[in-house]
Design an enzyme around this catalytic site. Structure first.
Site, PDB file in Angstrom:
ATOM      1  N   SER A  65       0.850  -1.199   0.000  1.00 15.85           N
ATOM      2  CA  SER A  65       0.000   0.000   0.000  1.00 15.85           C
ATOM      3  C   SER A  65       0.883   1.246   0.000  1.00 15.85           C
ATOM      4  CB  SER A  65      -0.925  -0.027   1.219  1.00 15.85           C
ATOM      5  OG  SER A  65      -1.932   0.949   1.082  1.00 15.85           O
ATOM      6  N   ASN A  66       0.325   2.378   0.347  1.00 15.12           N
ATOM      7  CA  ASN A  66       1.119   3.618   0.385  1.00 15.12           C
ATOM      8  C   ASN A  66       0.624   4.511   1.510  1.00 15.12           C
ATOM      9  OD1 ASN A  66      -1.049   5.392  -0.703  1.00 15.12           O
ATOM     10  ND2 ASN A  66      -0.841   3.988  -2.424  1.00 15.12           N
ATOM     11  N   ARG A  67       1.224   5.692   1.626  1.00 18.56           N
ATOM     12  CA  ARG A  67       0.975   6.541   2.794  1.00 18.56           C
ATOM     13  C   ARG A  67      -0.262   7.425   2.682  1.00 18.56           C
ATOM     14  NH1 ARG A  67       5.525   6.526   5.882  1.00 18.56           N
ATOM     15  NH2 ARG A  67       7.457   5.937   4.839  1.00 18.56           N
ATOM     16  N   ALA A  87      -4.599   7.425  -4.234  1.00 20.36           N
ATOM     17  CA  ALA A  87      -3.213   7.027  -4.510  1.00 20.36           C
ATOM     18  C   ALA A  87      -3.265   5.536  -4.817  1.00 20.36           C
ATOM     19  CB  ALA A  87      -2.338   7.318  -3.307  1.00 20.36           C
TER      20      ALA A  87
END
Ligand code: CTP
Length: 420
Positions: free
Chosen positions: A215-217, A282
């Site tokens: 995943s991402n932030r 995102a």
């Protein structure tokens, strides 16, 4: 003051804080106060120390029927810098000096008025008054630009004879213009009424096995702010969101997804319904090619590498399928912001791209604020300073709405001249 076409008091029961700062035009605030009262508003006046040199607090006190506040720390008083803005429907500062504009733009709080503005959530209307040379000074211009970008309504001063004896641009705006700005600020903008907006937000999660993912932030804050702002401005909104910890925005239909594939499905099936798509999510660019159906065991997996494959580029695919929809994308960059954003705008066939440098301090992932540059397909660039994500959402919607209007006017049938 006569308001033509007025159907009676327009501010009944509205609680207005009238801020008065130290300009010769302070006496005009007395007249403005009377107009606000006549329109039915309940007005609390806050003066700066220098304003009291021009007009006494007693004048405002007698007319408004409420004590005038000048100090943050007044003995045996509630905390005015918190209570006044909390209860206010709007704050009007008239006249606002160059010093006052600078303090608001920079977030300084060294007296009651400026401190109060740091806690205020309600609409803010400022009507500057100063000498012409000051109004056109680059610093003042810059501060006014910052205020406007954050959503403050600035009622431009007018041209005419100034206190210095010169003729110039700096006279406090006519009361009718200040009143009109206040009335508009209090009747919320409904410019997106009749539009259906599809907003995506948050990260996606691409499973490695049943307990792990890539995943991402992304926190989802920007997309949620956009959904909220569009809903407040009258649009019907569907928010397609990856996993976030945010409260769901009111009045918005929320579709929760986890993977890029689920997000693709959820957005594609609603594309035809929408008139605009804003892709703030995102999306993970890669996903594990062979997600394990059982939890991967650390002993067994010691030499294992993770095979990845590309996810669908959702924006590019939506843009390829679109008919009349306006498509807005984001570009999260760490270098060469404008060049990369322009490339994405073209490659993905967008109408507008919101480019943000995610390395800017205080901006980007997780933060409450963001700074962005808007670029449209004609190459027009609008730089927006660091501001709360909700204010940025409004600025993005303003620009997107302009583009929609331009497009509609270009598509409108031309009037037939001399036809049968
Ligand atoms: N986006 C998308 N589908 C993807 C990846 C990104 O729809 N699989 C969208 C994002 O929501 C954003 C825009 O494309 O609106 C740009 O995303 P960004 O992460 O900045 O760029 P990428 O296209 O992923 O390219 P790169 O990672 O090379 O910068």
């Amino acid at each position: 003051m006569e308001i033509s076409g007025s159907t009676g008091p327009t501010l009944i029961g509205k609680r207005i804080v009238l801020g008065v700062t130290g300009s010769i035009a302070a006496y005009k605030a007395v007249l403005l106060l009377r107009t606000l009262l006549r329109e039915g508003a309940v007005v609390h006046v806050v003066m700066t120390q220098s304003a009291t040199k021009f007009v006494t607090p007693l004048t405002f006190e007698v007319l408004s029927g409420h004590p005038v506040s000048t100090e943050v720390f007044e003995a045996h008083q509630e905390m005015k810098h918190l209570s006044l803005p909390e209860q206010a429907d709007a704050i009007v500062i008239a006249p606002a000096t160059a010093n006052c504009l600078a303090k608001i733009a920079l977030g300084l709080g060294d007296d009651l008025l400026s401190t109060m503005l740091l806690t205020a959530q309600c609409p803010l209307i400022v009507a500057p008054a100063m000498d012409g040379g000051m109004w056109t000074h680059p610093t003042v211009t810059e501060h006014v630009r910052t205020l406007r970008a954050r959503g403050t309504v600035v009622v431009d001063p007018e041209e005419g004879p100034l206190a210095s004896g010169r003729i110039g641009h700096g006279r406090l705006a006519e009361e009718s213009r200040i009143l009109e700005a206040l009335q508009t600020a209090l009747s919320p903008l409904r410019d997106w009424q009749g539009h259906r907006i599809l907003v995506s937000a948050g990260p996606t999660q691409e499973p490695i096995d049943p307990v792990r993912f890539i995943s991402n932030r992304s926190s989802g804050k920007m997309g949620y702010a956009l959904a909220e702002a569009a809903q407040a401005r009258g649009a019907q909104v569907v928010l397609v969101t990856g996993p976030t910890a945010l409260p769901l925005p009111k009045g918005v239909e929320v579709v929760s997804v986890a993977t890029a594939e689920e997000m693709t499905q959820a957005l594609s099936m609603r594309l035809a319904w929408s008139s605009a798509v804003i892709m703030a999510a995102a999306v993970a660019d890669f996903r594990p090619k062979y997600p394990a159906s059982q939890k991967m065991k650390k002993q067994a997996q010691i030499d294992q590498t993770l095979d990845l494959e590309r996810t669908t580029d959702i924006l590019a695919s939506l843009s390829a399928q679109r008919t009349t929809q306006l498509i807005v994308g984001f570009a999260a960059e760490t270098c060469d912001l404008i060049a990369h954003a322009k490339d994405k705008l073209t490659a993905k066939g967008l109408d507008l791209i919101v480019a943000n440098d995610v390395t800017t301090e205080g901006a980007g992932f997780g933060s409450e604020q963001n700074a962005a540059t808007l670029i449209d397909r004609e190459g027009a660039i609008t730089e927006l300073p660091l501001m709360p994500k909700r204010a940025l959402a409004d600025a993005i919607l303003n620009r997107a709405h302009e583009l929609l209007r331009t497009r509609e006017s270009q598509q409108a049938p031309k009037p037939v001249v001399g036809g049968r």
